[in-house]
Design a protein around this motif. Structure first.
Motif, PDB file in Angstrom:
ATOM      1  N   TYR A  34      55.374  45.714  33.849  1.00  0.00           N
ATOM      2  CA  TYR A  34      55.391  47.156  34.071  1.00  0.00           C
ATOM      3  C   TYR A  34      54.748  47.517  35.415  1.00  0.00           C
ATOM      4  O   TYR A  34      55.213  48.406  36.113  1.00  0.00           O
ATOM      5  CB  TYR A  34      54.654  47.876  32.934  1.00  0.00           C
ATOM      6  N   LEU A  35      53.688  46.816  35.758  1.00  0.00           N
ATOM      7  CA  LEU A  35      53.000  47.094  37.023  1.00  0.00           C
ATOM      8  C   LEU A  35      53.601  46.328  38.190  1.00  0.00           C
ATOM      9  O   LEU A  35      53.170  46.502  39.329  1.00  0.00           O
ATOM     10  CB  LEU A  35      51.505  46.767  36.894  1.00  0.00           C
ATOM     11  N   GLY A  36      54.561  45.464  37.905  1.00  0.00           N
ATOM     12  CA  GLY A  36      55.283  44.759  38.960  1.00  0.00           C
ATOM     13  C   GLY A  36      54.376  43.963  39.884  1.00  0.00           C
ATOM     14  O   GLY A  36      53.490  43.227  39.451  1.00  0.00           O
ATOM     15  N   MET A  37      54.582  44.140  41.187  1.00  0.00           N
ATOM     16  CA  MET A  37      53.859  43.363  42.191  1.00  0.00           C
ATOM     17  C   MET A  37      52.378  43.725  42.267  1.00  0.00           C
ATOM     18  O   MET A  37      51.600  43.025  42.921  1.00  0.00           O
ATOM     19  CB  MET A  37      54.514  43.567  43.564  1.00  0.00           C
ATOM     20  N   ALA A  38      51.986  44.795  41.605  1.00  0.00           N
ATOM     21  CA  ALA A  38      50.565  45.174  41.606  1.00  0.00           C
ATOM     22  C   ALA A  38      49.699  44.075  41.003  1.00  0.00           C
ATOM     23  O   ALA A  38      48.528  43.931  41.365  1.00  0.00           O
ATOM     24  CB  ALA A  38      50.370  46.473  40.831  1.00  0.00           C
ATOM     25  N   TRP A  39      50.285  43.261  40.100  1.00  0.00           N
ATOM     26  CA  TRP A  39      49.521  42.178  39.486  1.00  0.00           C
ATOM     27  C   TRP A  39      49.112  41.133  40.507  1.00  0.00           C
ATOM     28  O   TRP A  39      48.140  40.392  40.286  1.00  0.00           O
ATOM     29  CB  TRP A  39      50.331  41.531  38.366  1.00  0.00           C
ATOM     30  N   GLU A  40      49.829  41.039  41.612  1.00  0.00           N
ATOM     31  CA  GLU A  40      49.477  40.080  42.660  1.00  0.00           C
ATOM     32  C   GLU A  40      48.133  40.422  43.292  1.00  0.00           C
ATOM     33  O   GLU A  40      47.465  39.560  43.862  1.00  0.00           O
ATOM     34  CB  GLU A  40      50.569  40.048  43.749  1.00  0.00           C
ATOM     35  N   VAL A  41      47.745  41.688  43.193  1.00  0.00           N
ATOM     36  CA  VAL A  41      46.450  42.136  43.713  1.00  0.00           C
ATOM     37  C   VAL A  41      45.427  42.255  42.596  1.00  0.00           C
ATOM     38  O   VAL A  41      44.250  41.941  42.769  1.00  0.00           O
ATOM     39  CB  VAL A  41      46.593  43.486  44.451  1.00  0.00           C
ATOM     40  N   ILE A  42      45.882  42.700  41.404  1.00  0.00           N
ATOM     41  CA  ILE A  42      44.964  42.911  40.284  1.00  0.00           C
ATOM     42  C   ILE A  42      44.304  41.607  39.847  1.00  0.00           C
ATOM     43  O   ILE A  42      43.077  41.549  39.645  1.00  0.00           O
ATOM     44  CB  ILE A  42      45.703  43.558  39.097  1.00  0.00           C
ATOM     45  N   ASN A  43      45.099  40.540  39.710  1.00  0.00           N
ATOM     46  CA  ASN A  43      44.552  39.262  39.232  1.00  0.00           C
ATOM     47  C   ASN A  43      43.439  38.711  40.117  1.00  0.00           C
ATOM     48  O   ASN A  43      42.354  38.398  39.624  1.00  0.00           O
ATOM     49  CB  ASN A  43      45.673  38.230  39.070  1.00  0.00           C
ATOM     50  N   PRO A  44      43.665  38.563  41.435  1.00  0.00           N
ATOM     51  CA  PRO A  44      42.558  38.066  42.281  1.00  0.00           C
ATOM     52  C   PRO A  44      41.373  39.014  42.331  1.00  0.00           C
ATOM     53  O   PRO A  44      40.231  38.570  42.458  1.00  0.00           O
ATOM     54  CB  PRO A  44      43.210  37.898  43.664  1.00  0.00           C
ATOM     55  N   SER A  45      41.638  40.327  42.220  1.00  0.00           N
ATOM     56  CA  SER A  45      40.535  41.300  42.231  1.00  0.00           C
ATOM     57  C   SER A  45      39.630  41.105  41.023  1.00  0.00           C
ATOM     58  O   SER A  45      38.398  41.178  41.132  1.00  0.00           O
ATOM     59  CB  SER A  45      41.092  42.726  42.244  1.00  0.00           C
ATOM     60  N   ILE A  46      40.232  40.844  39.866  1.00  0.00           N
ATOM     61  CA  ILE A  46      39.453  40.592  38.654  1.00  0.00           C
ATOM     62  C   ILE A  46      38.617  39.322  38.815  1.00  0.00           C
ATOM     63  O   ILE A  46      37.440  39.282  38.432  1.00  0.00           O
ATOM     64  CB  ILE A  46      40.382  40.476  37.422  1.00  0.00           C
ATOM     65  N   GLN A  47      39.205  38.287  39.407  1.00  0.00           N
ATOM     66  CA  GLN A  47      38.467  37.040  39.622  1.00  0.00           C
ATOM     67  C   GLN A  47      37.266  37.257  40.536  1.00  0.00           C
ATOM     68  O   GLN A  47      36.173  36.737  40.286  1.00  0.00           O
ATOM     69  CB  GLN A  47      39.395  35.981  40.225  1.00  0.00           C
ATOM     70  N   ILE A  48      37.466  38.030  41.611  1.00  0.00           N
ATOM     71  CA  ILE A  48      36.373  38.312  42.547  1.00  0.00           C
ATOM     72  C   ILE A  48      35.243  39.042  41.825  1.00  0.00           C
ATOM     73  O   ILE A  48      34.060  38.717  41.998  1.00  0.00           O
ATOM     74  CB  ILE A  48      36.878  39.151  43.739  1.00  0.00           C
ATOM     75  N   LEU A  49      35.593  40.023  40.992  1.00  0.00           N
ATOM     76  CA  LEU A  49      34.583  40.787  40.259  1.00  0.00           C
ATOM     77  C   LEU A  49      33.811  39.901  39.280  1.00  0.00           C
ATOM     78  O   LEU A  49      32.605  40.061  39.100  1.00  0.00           O
ATOM     79  CB  LEU A  49      35.238  41.952  39.517  1.00  0.00           C
ATOM     80  N   ILE A  50      34.512  38.955  38.643  1.00  0.00           N
ATOM     81  CA  ILE A  50      33.845  38.043  37.702  1.00  0.00           C
ATOM     82  C   ILE A  50      32.829  37.176  38.436  1.00  0.00           C
ATOM     83  O   ILE A  50      31.679  37.036  38.000  1.00  0.00           O
ATOM     84  CB  ILE A  50      34.877  37.157  36.969  1.00  0.00           C
ATOM     85  N   TYR A  51      33.240  36.587  39.561  1.00  0.00           N
ATOM     86  CA  TYR A  51      32.327  35.726  40.317  1.00  0.00           C
ATOM     87  C   TYR A  51      31.169  36.539  40.902  1.00  0.00           C
ATOM     88  O   TYR A  51      30.038  36.057  40.985  1.00  0.00           O
ATOM     89  CB  TYR A  51      33.077  34.988  41.426  1.00  0.00           C
ATOM     90  N   TRP A  52      31.461  37.770  41.318  1.00  0.00           N
ATOM     91  CA  TRP A  52      30.383  38.627  41.823  1.00  0.00           C
ATOM     92  C   TRP A  52      29.376  38.919  40.709  1.00  0.00           C
ATOM     93  O   TRP A  52      28.166  38.873  40.927  1.00  0.00           O
ATOM     94  CB  TRP A  52      30.960  39.936  42.350  1.00  0.00           C
ATOM     95  N   PHE A  53      29.883  39.186  39.492  1.00  0.00           N
ATOM     96  CA  PHE A  53      29.006  39.503  38.364  1.00  0.00           C
ATOM     97  C   PHE A  53      28.123  38.300  38.006  1.00  0.00           C
ATOM     98  O   PHE A  53      26.923  38.435  37.754  1.00  0.00           O
ATOM     99  CB  PHE A  53      29.844  39.911  37.145  1.00  0.00           C
ATOM    100  N   VAL A  54      28.737  37.097  38.022  1.00  0.00           N
ATOM    101  CA  VAL A  54      28.003  35.895  37.639  1.00  0.00           C
ATOM    102  C   VAL A  54      26.997  35.490  38.714  1.00  0.00           C
ATOM    103  O   VAL A  54      25.823  35.262  38.442  1.00  0.00           O
ATOM    104  CB  VAL A  54      28.968  34.734  37.355  1.00  0.00           C
TER     105      VAL A  54
END
Length: 273
Positions: A34-54
């Protein structure tokens, strides 16, 4: 050397086709979302936030020195992590680019060497978008653009050359021996912790020999180059000319080996269908 020249000519002569196929690749991969190509940015952004949190919250880290400047950990992490995302995704996708398309090999009328390239190119657009987003975030954090940003052009070209050279090798070996792809996946996950992406190698200053060996990693050269372009006050690839020579020597050797391997076996790829 002749196979390397052949592969280079094939990329140049089919550049328009590579660009079109890469756009089709990225669109077809996301057409059912549904979000199409937006997932190409959403996925790495989530990973960055996880590593930043840890690493930045649960295990608080101080500022990190980059070319004489003190940089906040999150900004430092951001300056290298999106490079890792491009390297990892491109290398993984490039390694399976040929064997996952074996059924179409008999129908195509273009050189097989452009298959890994257009797959890498599809990730390259995402990389440029992530770079743009990262630069915008850094402006709000107080790390303003400077003339040293021009180094990014060089490092973008350098990381593309590195990934393509690796993909020529891995895509050929993965077609012949499928286990290579699985081994590569595990190896790259390990490389995340050995390339200075999540922690500065200067922490190993008491183990000078180990640190110098790890600095020979071509991915470390790329990651440090991006960070110095974003936060530094010098021309990194000139100041660190010894590592620049080592990096391009490794890339050229990988490319020559990969081209030779690819040209030698590509006539037999269809036999592995």
């Amino acid at each position: 050397m002749k196979p390397a020249i052949t592969v280079i000519k094939e990329q140049i002569e089919n550049f328009y086709l590579i660009r079109r196929l890469s756009l089709y690749e990225i669109k077809s991969k996301n057409k059912n979302n549904y979000l199409g190509m937006a997932w190409e940015v959403i996925n790495p952004s989530i990973q960055i936030l996880i590593y930043w949190f840890v690493f930045g919250t649960l295990r608080t880290r101080g500022d990190i020195n980059v070319d004489g400047n003190e940089v906040e950990f999150f900004a430092w992490l951001l300056g290298g992590f999106f490079v890792w995302i491009f390297f990892y995704q491109s290398t993984i996708q490039g390694s399976k680019s040929i064997f996952s398309r074996l059924k179409m090999l008999s129908k195509m009328n273009f050189p097989m060497s452009i298959i890994p390239n257009y797959v890498i190119f599809s990730q390259f657009y995402v990389h440029l978008l992530m770079l743009l987003i990262s630069v915008i975030i850094l402006q709000f954090m107080g790390y303003y653009a400077s003339i040293y940003y021009f180094q990014l052009i060089y490092y973008i070209f350098a990381v593309f050359c590195l990934v393509f050279a690796l993909s020529l090798i891995t895509s050929t070996l993965s077609t012949i021996i499928r286990d290579v792809h699985m081994l590569l996946n595990s190896t790259l996950r390990m490389m995340l912790y050995l390339s200075g992406v999540l922690w500065p190698l200067t922490l190993l200053s008491e183990h000078q020999v180990v640190m110098e060996i790890m600095k020979l990693n071509p991915l470390y050269y790329i990651v440090e180059g991006y960070r110095n372009a974003l936060f530094g006050t010098s021309w990194h690839f000139i100041d660190q000319w010894q590592y620049t020579i080592v990096f391009w020597a490794i890339v050229i050797l990988l490319f020559i080996f990969g081209s030779t391997l690819h040209v030698k076996f590509r006539k037999h790829f269809i036999d592995y269908l």
